[in-house]
Design a protein around this motif. Sequence first.
Motif, short mmCIF file in Angstrom:
data_model
loop_
_atom_site.label_atom_id
_atom_site.label_comp_id
_atom_site.label_asym_id
_atom_site.label_seq_id
_atom_site.Cartn_x
_atom_site.Cartn_y
_atom_site.Cartn_z
N PHE A 24 1.18 -1.56 0.04
CA PHE A 24 -0.03 -0.09 -0.05
C PHE A 24 0.38 1.51 0.26
O PHE A 24 0.53 2.41 -0.92
CB PHE A 24 -1.09 -0.03 1.05
N GLU A 25 2.27 1.48 1.18
CA GLU A 25 2.49 2.51 1.11
C GLU A 25 3.49 2.71 -0.24
O GLU A 25 3.43 3.94 -1.24
CB GLU A 25 3.99 2.14 2.22
N LYS A 26 4.24 1.87 -1.51
CA LYS A 26 4.38 2.00 -2.55
C LYS A 26 3.94 2.29 -3.63
O LYS A 26 3.62 3.43 -4.00
CB LYS A 26 5.26 0.04 -2.66
N GLN A 27 2.14 2.23 -3.44
CA GLN A 27 1.05 2.49 -4.23
C GLN A 27 1.37 4.01 -4.14
O GLN A 27 1.08 4.33 -5.32
CB GLN A 27 -0.17 1.71 -3.75
N LEU A 28 1.31 4.22 -2.74
CA LEU A 28 0.63 5.53 -2.70
C LEU A 28 2.14 7.05 -3.42
O LEU A 28 1.75 7.64 -2.96
CB LEU A 28 0.76 5.58 -0.85
N THR A 33 3.94 10.45 -6.74
CA THR A 33 4.94 10.71 -7.67
C THR A 33 4.04 11.35 -8.92
O THR A 33 4.93 12.17 -9.28
CB THR A 33 5.83 10.25 -8.05
N LEU A 34 3.55 10.51 -9.29
CA LEU A 34 2.60 10.89 -10.38
C LEU A 34 2.36 12.46 -10.29
O LEU A 34 1.73 13.18 -11.35
CB LEU A 34 1.85 10.29 -10.87
N ARG A 35 1.31 11.89 -9.42
CA ARG A 35 0.47 13.58 -9.04
C ARG A 35 1.82 14.96 -8.98
O ARG A 35 1.53 16.25 -9.48
CB ARG A 35 0.06 14.04 -8.02
N ARG A 36 2.71 14.65 -8.60
CA ARG A 36 3.58 15.95 -8.21
C ARG A 36 4.02 15.96 -10.26
O ARG A 36 4.12 17.83 -10.28
CB ARG A 36 4.97 15.58 -7.29
N LEU A 37 4.78 15.28 -10.94
CA LEU A 37 4.58 15.51 -12.17
C LEU A 37 3.60 16.12 -13.56
O LEU A 37 3.86 16.75 -13.84
CB LEU A 37 4.92 13.90 -12.93
N SER A 38 2.58 15.75 -12.67
CA SER A 38 1.57 16.30 -13.67
C SER A 38 0.44 17.61 -13.06
O SER A 38 -0.20 18.79 -13.85
CB SER A 38 0.20 15.54 -12.86
N ALA A 52 -1.37 12.70 -14.74
CA ALA A 52 -3.07 12.57 -13.58
C ALA A 52 -3.59 11.45 -13.71
O ALA A 52 -4.35 11.17 -12.59
CB ALA A 52 -3.16 14.16 -14.10
N GLN A 53 -3.58 11.23 -14.81
CA GLN A 53 -4.98 10.46 -15.05
C GLN A 53 -4.36 8.78 -15.01
O GLN A 53 -4.57 7.81 -14.51
CB GLN A 53 -5.24 9.99 -16.60
N ARG A 54 -2.98 8.41 -14.87
CA ARG A 54 -1.64 6.91 -14.56
C ARG A 54 -2.76 7.05 -13.12
O ARG A 54 -2.95 5.89 -12.53
CB ARG A 54 -0.94 7.19 -14.42
N ALA A 55 -2.24 8.87 -12.28
CA ALA A 55 -2.63 8.46 -10.95
C ALA A 55 -4.20 8.58 -10.40
O ALA A 55 -4.02 7.41 -9.00
CB ALA A 55 -2.40 9.94 -10.67
N SER A 56 -4.55 9.05 -11.15
CA SER A 56 -6.23 7.90 -10.71
C SER A 56 -6.17 7.41 -11.46
O SER A 56 -7.31 6.03 -10.40
CB SER A 56 -6.97 9.59 -11.69
N GLU A 57 -5.91 6.22 -11.93
CA GLU A 57 -6.46 4.44 -12.01
C GLU A 57 -5.46 3.74 -11.53
O GLU A 57 -6.01 3.10 -10.72
CB GLU A 57 -5.42 4.20 -13.28
N LEU A 58 -4.42 4.39 -10.56
CA LEU A 58 -3.95 3.71 -9.19
C LEU A 58 -4.23 3.95 -8.13
O LEU A 58 -4.63 2.96 -7.47
CB LEU A 58 -2.30 4.35 -9.63
N SER A 59 -5.49 5.37 -8.30
CA SER A 59 -5.55 5.16 -6.75
C SER A 59 -6.88 4.67 -6.69
O SER A 59 -7.68 3.99 -5.58
CB SER A 59 -6.13 7.06 -6.80
N TYR A 60 -8.25 4.28 -7.92
CA TYR A 60 -8.68 3.47 -7.71
C TYR A 60 -8.27 1.82 -7.15
O TYR A 60 -9.50 1.83 -6.63
CB TYR A 60 -9.17 3.34 -9.13
#
Length: 683
Positions: A24-28, A33-38, A52-60
């Motif tokens: 879970f921590e690795k996913q977070l 990281t993806l959010r900062r890049l977006s 941003a889309q990849r961060a959203s997909e991973l969040s689900y």
Amino acid sequence: MFKSLFSLACFLLFLNINAQNNDFEKQLDSIQTLRRLSENSELDIEIRIDYAQRASELSYKTEVDSVILNSNRILAWAYLDNEKYFEQSIILSHKNLRFADKLRDSSNLAYINCHLGYAYQTFKKMNDSAYYYYYKSLRIFRKYKRLNTNEDKLNQCIIYGNIAEMQRDEYDYIGSQSNIIKAIDLMLETPKTKVSLNYLLESYSFLGLNSVSLKEYEEALSYYKKALNVNNNSLIDCFTNELFIKINIAELYRKRGDYDKALEAYNKLLKDTTTKEKDPASYGAILNNLAYTMFLAKDKNEYKIDSLFTRAYKIFNDLDLQYEILAGGNDMAEFYYVTNQKDKALYYTERAYKIGIDIKNFEEVLRSLKILSKLKEDDSGKAYLYEYISLKDSLITNERFSRNKFARIKFETDQYIKETKRLNSQNILISIIGGVLILILGLLYFIKVQRSKNKTLKFSSEQEKANQEIYKLMLQQHTKQEEGRLQERHRIAEDLHDSVLGKLFGTRIGMGFLDIKGDKTTLNKHKSYIEDLQEIEKEVRDISHALKKEEELSKTSFQSFLEEYIENQSAIGGFSYNIEIGNNVVFELLNESIRVEIYRIIQEAIQNIIKHAKADHVAISFSLKKTILEIKIKDNGIGFDASKNYKGIGLKNIASRVSKLRGGYQITSNLDEGTELRISTPV
């Protein structure tokens, strides 16, 4: 023993939980990281949206509501940075708003409402809706003390500033002043950073502009000086900010009639030789304003004024600055009108009038109408004067309405929120009952639709099978006909060779052994007849051999079937035709479903030509490029305007069949130049 087993089970459970926590921590970490890049403004917007889309997909995948909501909020904001995605941004923001309300997430509610306000203000140009969402955001910020961080305060400053900008656009200068002062008070509570200092400088400059509009020139001058003091900080861009502020100060002097100070300020700005290179738009504004101030000050040097105006106007044109062309054109028109150069005045003010209407700058439109009413004579001049009076009255009415509009929206929003809270508790039971009923009705409707779809699919499938069977039968019949022709030719060849040729040979040999007596002429005739019989034998033998050859059947059954169809249709449509088939095109290697669709497409195309084209020649070609079969059907008929997007039943059928082949098609046509249909399909 039991204690040992229990301890072992607890240890294994601990290891499992620890492993899950690590995943879970690795996913977070990946999501962060993806959010900062977006949010990295130095990257291309399409790349940022992808992050941003990849961060959203991973969040689900985490199934954590707060993580999903925060990622989707960042995605909605990234969408807003690209104009073509702003509708998606608004849709996603409304979804996020409902989600945040469900989670009682006050922080996200505040930020999402702010985001929606900005979207409606900037892209939708709907100030009423923008104010509604901005006000809701401010209420949430003020309600919860925990939303009092420096970032929250800065966000509230931005909201107050945006509301003030909307009020200024609608001539509510007093309301605009009130909100920008609230923004400044909040900014002064935050640490001095590049962002906060820039907002503070812009706010003081904005106060100065509002004060000038209210003709409060001393207050405006004090605000401009405060802005200059902020600009002295090394964290911000001194040159650009200082230039804008000093131009505004010079304009303030001009508007209050202090032309000497205005001229001194403009001339001082022109002494900086780097301005033209660093900021050509501002340089053009200085030239124009200097010329206009000299004109208002009744300077006698008309040549210099004309030269300054002309140079400035050229800069505006080169940079395509619509507002500057508009305002500068009106300034020039006033000058040319007073100096009795009416043709020039008319040119510049007519252009300014059109631009003013386009960009909806009605203050400058009023100036243009006033000048036009003086330049035009008789009824046309009166018409411009009446339009001027009507527009001015309308603007005054709108200004009065706007002063109360935002207060009315604020009141209605408060009432709406109270009423919503009251109704929510009453509507829970109704919503549950209604939801169950809707679910039942939806389920029944879904079952009905599904049955209908199944029937349609079944019918389409059966129809497709029937079409293929019909084609197979037709092709089989055509093949049998070809085989029958071949057998008949073989039989005739054998009869000619074995029977007729044998008899001729026997007759000739018999005649050769006859002892013919007579004169020389008779003997010569006898010899001539024997030679004729020998020649006839040769011709019969050649015919027999030719009939035995299978060159005529070297074409595939599909090809001959297709040619037979086109030949029949050419007789009906009265057109000639030619068919070109590439050497590497082997129809028999295509599966039957592809051949069926190709045959039907050509049928539709030929029928369209007969019905509409009035063509006297049709060319059809087949070529194979790698794995793509290309078919071209061209006629020399009357054609049609392809830009009007005609789509009759025939073209729809062709499009449908091409789609089944997973191919594409293109129609090229012009009036009186014929039509060409190009089809490409993978084989």
